[in-house]
Design a protein around this motif. Structure first.
Motif, PDB file in Angstrom:
ATOM      1  N   ARG A 140       0.933  -1.308   0.191  1.00  0.00           N
ATOM      2  CA  ARG A 140       0.480  -0.352   0.108  1.00  0.00           C
ATOM      3  C   ARG A 140       0.777   0.988  -0.153  1.00  0.00           C
ATOM      4  N   ASP A 141       0.786   2.242  -1.102  1.00  0.00           N
ATOM      5  CA  ASP A 141       0.898   3.271  -1.042  1.00  0.00           C
ATOM      6  C   ASP A 141       1.629   4.922   0.255  1.00  0.00           C
ATOM      7  N   VAL A 142       1.303   4.193   1.215  1.00  0.00           N
ATOM      8  CA  VAL A 142       1.529   4.895   2.239  1.00  0.00           C
ATOM      9  C   VAL A 142       2.340   4.379   3.556  1.00  0.00           C
ATOM     10  N   PRO A 143       2.989   5.378   4.082  1.00  0.00           N
ATOM     11  CA  PRO A 143       3.645   5.489   5.109  1.00  0.00           C
ATOM     12  C   PRO A 143       3.740   4.341   5.615  1.00  0.00           C
ATOM     13  N   GLY A 144       5.179   3.663   6.121  1.00  0.00           N
ATOM     14  CA  GLY A 144       5.083   1.754   6.307  1.00  0.00           C
ATOM     15  C   GLY A 144       5.175   0.706   5.361  1.00  0.00           C
ATOM     16  N   LYS A 145       4.813   1.411   4.133  1.00  0.00           N
ATOM     17  CA  LYS A 145       4.018   0.097   3.563  1.00  0.00           C
ATOM     18  C   LYS A 145       3.845  -0.527   3.240  1.00  0.00           C
ATOM     19  N   PRO A 146       2.354  -1.251   3.794  1.00  0.00           N
ATOM     20  CA  PRO A 146       2.508  -2.432   4.467  1.00  0.00           C
ATOM     21  C   PRO A 146       2.289  -3.070   3.361  1.00  0.00           C
ATOM     22  N   GLU A 147       2.423  -4.775   3.422  1.00  0.00           N
ATOM     23  CA  GLU A 147       2.131  -6.034   2.431  1.00  0.00           C
ATOM     24  C   GLU A 147       0.601  -5.661   2.056  1.00  0.00           C
ATOM     25  N   LEU A 148       0.184  -5.990   1.039  1.00  0.00           N
ATOM     26  CA  LEU A 148      -0.904  -6.545   0.319  1.00  0.00           C
ATOM     27  C   LEU A 148      -1.340  -8.183   0.169  1.00  0.00           C
ATOM     28  N   LEU A 149      -2.319  -7.978   0.684  1.00  0.00           N
ATOM     29  CA  LEU A 149      -2.656 -10.177   1.019  1.00  0.00           C
ATOM     30  C   LEU A 149      -3.536  -9.682   0.607  1.00  0.00           C
ATOM     31  N   ALA A 150      -3.590 -11.421  -1.535  1.00  0.00           N
ATOM     32  CA  ALA A 150      -4.495 -11.869  -1.679  1.00  0.00           C
ATOM     33  C   ALA A 150      -4.413 -13.324  -1.493  1.00  0.00           C
ATOM     34  N   THR A 151      -6.143 -13.629  -2.552  1.00  0.00           N
ATOM     35  CA  THR A 151      -6.105 -15.231  -2.524  1.00  0.00           C
ATOM     36  C   THR A 151      -5.233 -15.241  -4.033  1.00  0.00           C
ATOM     37  N   THR A 152      -4.941 -16.910  -3.909  1.00  0.00           N
ATOM     38  CA  THR A 152      -3.759 -17.165  -5.126  1.00  0.00           C
ATOM     39  C   THR A 152      -4.495 -18.649  -5.778  1.00  0.00           C
ATOM     40  N   ARG A 153      -4.285 -18.967  -6.684  1.00  0.00           N
ATOM     41  CA  ARG A 153      -4.579 -19.803  -7.571  1.00  0.00           C
ATOM     42  C   ARG A 153      -4.835 -20.895  -6.808  1.00  0.00           C
ATOM     43  N   GLN A 154      -3.329 -21.478  -6.768  1.00  0.00           N
ATOM     44  CA  GLN A 154      -3.385 -22.887  -4.834  1.00  0.00           C
ATOM     45  C   GLN A 154      -4.932 -23.230  -4.789  1.00  0.00           C
ATOM     46  N   PHE A 155      -5.401 -21.334  -4.304  1.00  0.00           N
ATOM     47  CA  PHE A 155      -6.296 -21.433  -3.109  1.00  0.00           C
ATOM     48  C   PHE A 155      -7.754 -21.221  -3.347  1.00  0.00           C
ATOM     49  N   LEU A 156      -7.765 -21.300  -5.245  1.00  0.00           N
ATOM     50  CA  LEU A 156      -9.466 -21.420  -6.188  1.00  0.00           C
ATOM     51  C   LEU A 156      -9.343 -22.542  -6.737  1.00  0.00           C
ATOM     52  N   ALA A 226      -9.065 -16.658  -4.870  1.00  0.00           N
ATOM     53  CA  ALA A 226     -10.683 -17.113  -4.486  1.00  0.00           C
ATOM     54  C   ALA A 226     -11.092 -18.068  -3.147  1.00  0.00           C
ATOM     55  N   ALA A 227     -12.130 -18.320  -2.938  1.00  0.00           N
ATOM     56  CA  ALA A 227     -12.219 -19.116  -2.820  1.00  0.00           C
ATOM     57  C   ALA A 227     -14.481 -20.109  -2.658  1.00  0.00           C
ATOM     58  N   GLU A 228     -14.338 -20.869  -2.661  1.00  0.00           N
ATOM     59  CA  GLU A 228     -15.656 -20.900  -2.527  1.00  0.00           C
ATOM     60  C   GLU A 228     -16.821 -21.296  -1.346  1.00  0.00           C
ATOM     61  N   ASP A 229     -16.556 -22.176  -0.193  1.00  0.00           N
ATOM     62  CA  ASP A 229     -17.343 -21.187   0.870  1.00  0.00           C
ATOM     63  C   ASP A 229     -16.058 -21.923   2.305  1.00  0.00           C
TER      64      ASP A 229
END
Length: 242
Positions: A140-156, A226-229
């Motif tokens: 994230r382009d804010v002070p501290g540059k925190p990590e952005l998290l997202a789901t993966t292809r393996q998760f889907l 993504a995730a289904e249920d």
């Protein structure tokens, strides 16, 4: 290449490997043939195989990473008894974190904590990363540059989905009482912002504000994360056993 032989070869390749195979990978199998089959021919064979296995105990499923044979959900309960390992169970806190990431990705750990109202245990993030269900996609382009998290292809792949748009509406997710009904009510109000298409200008602004890595995530999201249920606490469909 003989269509019947092509069909048998594709079927054999899919059964030989435990991981999904994409159409591109399947086409590449025949690169050295004098008359290699094209993408359309391979896709046609895959459709035929899906029809052939539609009413059998094993089906040919399409997930984010490609195609794979897996046990039909109707038979999973009996097949699962063949495995000694007990089904994996997850805590409510982990499931809440997972749901937030799935429906509002990409976002930072601080944003997850703001939604949940409590801090996120480091072990939860580590567990999700070790399972390869989430990953860092930018900062994230804010002070501290925190990590952005997202789901993966393996998760889907794990949840038998092809793309983010296949996420079920929050209202259809079962067992809300296992997690936090207030959390899901809030997520349901905001979910459309995360999984529906934005106008081009807004999408561009969102990508620019997220910092490096966001554009790559956005491109991948069209095919994967993504995730289904997200309230599932046990594995419910076993892969085809080779």
């Amino acid at each position: 290449m003989n269509p019947a032989l092509l069909k048998r070869a594709v079927e054999a390749a899919l059964m030989a490997l435990p991981d999904p195979l994409s159409v591109k990978q399947l086409v590449a199998l025949f690169d050295k043939e004098p008359e290699p089959p094209g993408r359309d021919a391979v896709c046609a064979v895959l459709q035929e195989l899906q029809q052939d296995y539609a009413e059998r105990g094993v089906i040919l499923a399409e997930v984010a990473s490609g195609f794979r044979f897996q046990v039909h959900s109707d038979c999973a309960a009996w097949v699962n008894t063949l495995f000694d390992a007990r089904p994996q169970r997850y805590s409510r806190a982990l499931l809440e974190t997972l749901a937030i990431i799935a429906y509002k990705q990409p976002l930072t750990r601080g944003e997850i904590e703001a939604i949940r109202g409590v801090s996120v245990n480091t072990n939860i993030i580590r567990t999700l990363q070790e399972r390869e269900w989430i990953k860092v996609v930018g900062y994230r382009d804010v002070p501290g540059k925190p990590e952005l998290l997202a789901t993966t292809r393996q998760f889907l792949d794990y949840f038998n989905l092809k793309k983010l748009a296949d996420l079920p509406p929050l209202a259809e997710i079962k067992d809300f009482d296992k997690i936090n009904p207030d959390l899901f009510a809030a997520l349901e109000r905001e979910a459309s912002q995360a999984i529906t298409a934005q106008p081009p200008a807004e999408a561009s602004a969102a990508a620019n504000s997220a910092g490096p890595g966001q554009e790559a995530w956005a491109a991948e999201a069209e095919q994967a994360p993504a995730a289904e249920d997200v309230v599932v606490v046990e594995d419910n469909v076993v892969p085809f056993s080779h």
